[in-house]
Design a protein around this motif. Structure first.
Motif, PDB file in Angstrom:
ATOM      1  N   PRO A 166     -48.491 -25.262  13.020  1.00  0.00           N
ATOM      2  CA  PRO A 166     -48.495 -26.539  13.744  1.00  0.00           C
ATOM      3  C   PRO A 166     -48.780 -27.756  12.876  1.00  0.00           C
ATOM      4  O   PRO A 166     -48.230 -28.833  13.117  1.00  0.00           O
ATOM      5  N   PHE A 167     -49.630 -27.599  11.868  1.00  0.00           N
ATOM      6  CA  PHE A 167     -49.988 -28.713  10.994  1.00  0.00           C
ATOM      7  C   PHE A 167     -50.518 -28.133   9.686  1.00  0.00           C
ATOM      8  O   PHE A 167     -50.743 -26.930   9.553  1.00  0.00           O
ATOM      9  N   ASN A 169     -46.400 -31.739   6.582  1.00  0.00           N
ATOM     10  CA  ASN A 169     -45.905 -30.770   7.566  1.00  0.00           C
ATOM     11  C   ASN A 169     -45.267 -31.561   8.700  1.00  0.00           C
ATOM     12  O   ASN A 169     -45.841 -32.569   9.143  1.00  0.00           O
ATOM     13  N   PRO A 170     -44.100 -31.139   9.190  1.00  0.00           N
ATOM     14  CA  PRO A 170     -43.453 -31.878  10.277  1.00  0.00           C
ATOM     15  C   PRO A 170     -44.327 -32.048  11.517  1.00  0.00           C
ATOM     16  O   PRO A 170     -44.121 -32.982  12.285  1.00  0.00           O
ATOM     17  N   GLY A 171     -45.297 -31.156  11.710  1.00  0.00           N
ATOM     18  CA  GLY A 171     -46.121 -31.231  12.911  1.00  0.00           C
ATOM     19  C   GLY A 171     -47.370 -32.078  12.788  1.00  0.00           C
ATOM     20  O   GLY A 171     -48.100 -32.250  13.769  1.00  0.00           O
ATOM     21  N   ASN A 172     -47.633 -32.628  11.607  1.00  0.00           N
ATOM     22  CA  ASN A 172     -48.885 -33.364  11.409  1.00  0.00           C
ATOM     23  C   ASN A 172     -49.065 -34.536  12.370  1.00  0.00           C
ATOM     24  O   ASN A 172     -50.175 -34.844  12.789  1.00  0.00           O
ATOM     25  N   PHE A 173     -47.965 -35.199  12.709  1.00  0.00           N
ATOM     26  CA  PHE A 173     -48.040 -36.372  13.581  1.00  0.00           C
ATOM     27  C   PHE A 173     -48.682 -36.045  14.924  1.00  0.00           C
ATOM     28  O   PHE A 173     -49.376 -36.881  15.506  1.00  0.00           O
ATOM     29  N   ASP A 187     -45.418 -39.960   8.660  1.00  0.00           N
ATOM     30  CA  ASP A 187     -44.240 -39.135   8.695  1.00  0.00           C
ATOM     31  C   ASP A 187     -44.535 -37.823   9.347  1.00  0.00           C
ATOM     32  O   ASP A 187     -45.629 -37.336   9.305  1.00  0.00           O
ATOM     33  N   THR A 188     -43.526 -37.281   9.994  1.00  0.00           N
ATOM     34  CA  THR A 188     -43.636 -35.921  10.516  1.00  0.00           C
ATOM     35  C   THR A 188     -42.286 -35.300  10.468  1.00  0.00           C
ATOM     36  O   THR A 188     -41.428 -35.707   9.711  1.00  0.00           O
TER      37      THR A 188
END
Length: 297
Positions: free
Chosen positions: A155-156, A88-92, A43-44
């Motif tokens: 960012p992550f 975190n949305p940016g993990n991807f 998920d991100t």
């Protein structure tokens, strides 16, 4: 799904290594469809509609909570609450960084994970951030100082050790990590994860195990009352409580802390609740009620 969960779950879908997951997502994107079902939790971030892994946009808009308590009182004035939106949305987009090994107290493990998502693509990161915002509004209205581990403003991450450290440095009176699970279909309901008593490596929860249980019991009761949902039918033996010794976010905490798995994103019935803004407000209300009763006990 908690960001530092690497242990098996009854009848759950196990998370595969993130680099394998990234490859799966690349193949899926080329086919025009996102594949979530084979891993326990990619998920991100989500765009404005809360879907898909490729956007850093914040979750869908919500109705703000009142700025003050209904009766104008501030019962939590002077109290600090740490709210930790899982993932975190940016993990991807940062698989190398979140695969980096960090201290989890009793062992070393990955910095973070991407989380899970519904079959329709509503991500855990979008869900947790939305609920965390609602929870912050409710607690702030009662006078509490609310500290976030992140607000999709990096960012992550942060990594699991930093998530614990943020609450410790804030000297939070209570800390809560918001998640949703990525188990198999038919597995439904919420559960609250409590820290076990551990004293190994850099982990020592002897001072927080009992108060964390008190916090978790009140959060579980508040969550059930506010949402009307039942405790997990696959974790905790019907109690809605699960004690664990393997989670860095709990092992490294020096303040009372719990994780809340609000439901199972991989079950269609739970997913229908988790994607409903009105239900998410109830979930936040239940957590806030539990935190308040714990702090005012």
């Amino acid at each position: 799904m908690h960001d530092d969960d690497d242990s098996p779950r009854p009848a759950s879908i196990r998370r595969r290594p993130l680099l394998v997951l990234a490859a799966l997502l690349t193949v899926s994107a080329a086919a025009g469809a996102l594949v979530w079902g084979v891993a326990r939790g990619p998920d991100t971030g989500a765009p404005a509609d809360g879907r898909g892994p490729d956007s850093t946009a914040v979750p869908p808009s919500r109705t703000p909570s009142p700025a003050v308590s209904p009766d104008g009182s501030k019962p939590l004035a002077g109290r600090t609450v740490l709210v930790d939106p899982g993932h975190n949305p940016g993990n991807f987009r940062h698989t190398a960084e979140i695969n980096r090994q960090v201290d989890a107290g009793t062992h070393r493990k990955e910095c973070d994970t991407t989380g899970t998502a519904t079959e329709a693509g509503y991500t855990e990161a979008a869900f947790t951030l939305d609920v965390a915002h609602r929870l912050r509004d409710l607690l702030t209205a009662q006078g509490a100082k609310v500290v976030f581990t992140h607000d999709a403003d990096r960012p992550f991450g942060p990594c699991v050790d930093e998530r614990a450290r943020i609450g410790n440095e804030a000297r939070a009176d209570a800390a809560i990590s918001v998640h949703a699970d990525g188990s198999g279909r038919g597995n439904r309901g919420y559960h609250v994860i409590l820290p076990a008593k551990v004293a190994e490596g850099s982990a020592d929860t002897s001072a927080i195990a009992a108060p964390s249980r008190a916090l978790g019991e009140r959060v579980a009761a508040g969550f059930r009352a506010a949402t009307g949902t039942e405790p997990s039918n696959y974790v905790g033996g019907g109690t809605g409580l699960d004690v664990r010794a393997d989670l860095g976010g709990l092992n490294l905490s020096t303040v009372p802390k719990v994780f809340v798995e609000c439901g199972n994103m991989r079950d269609p019935q739970d997913a229908a609740l988790l994607t409903d803004p009105a239900w998410r407000q109830k979930a936040a209300r239940g957590m806030a009620d539990g935190i308040r009763t714990y702090l005012l006990r």
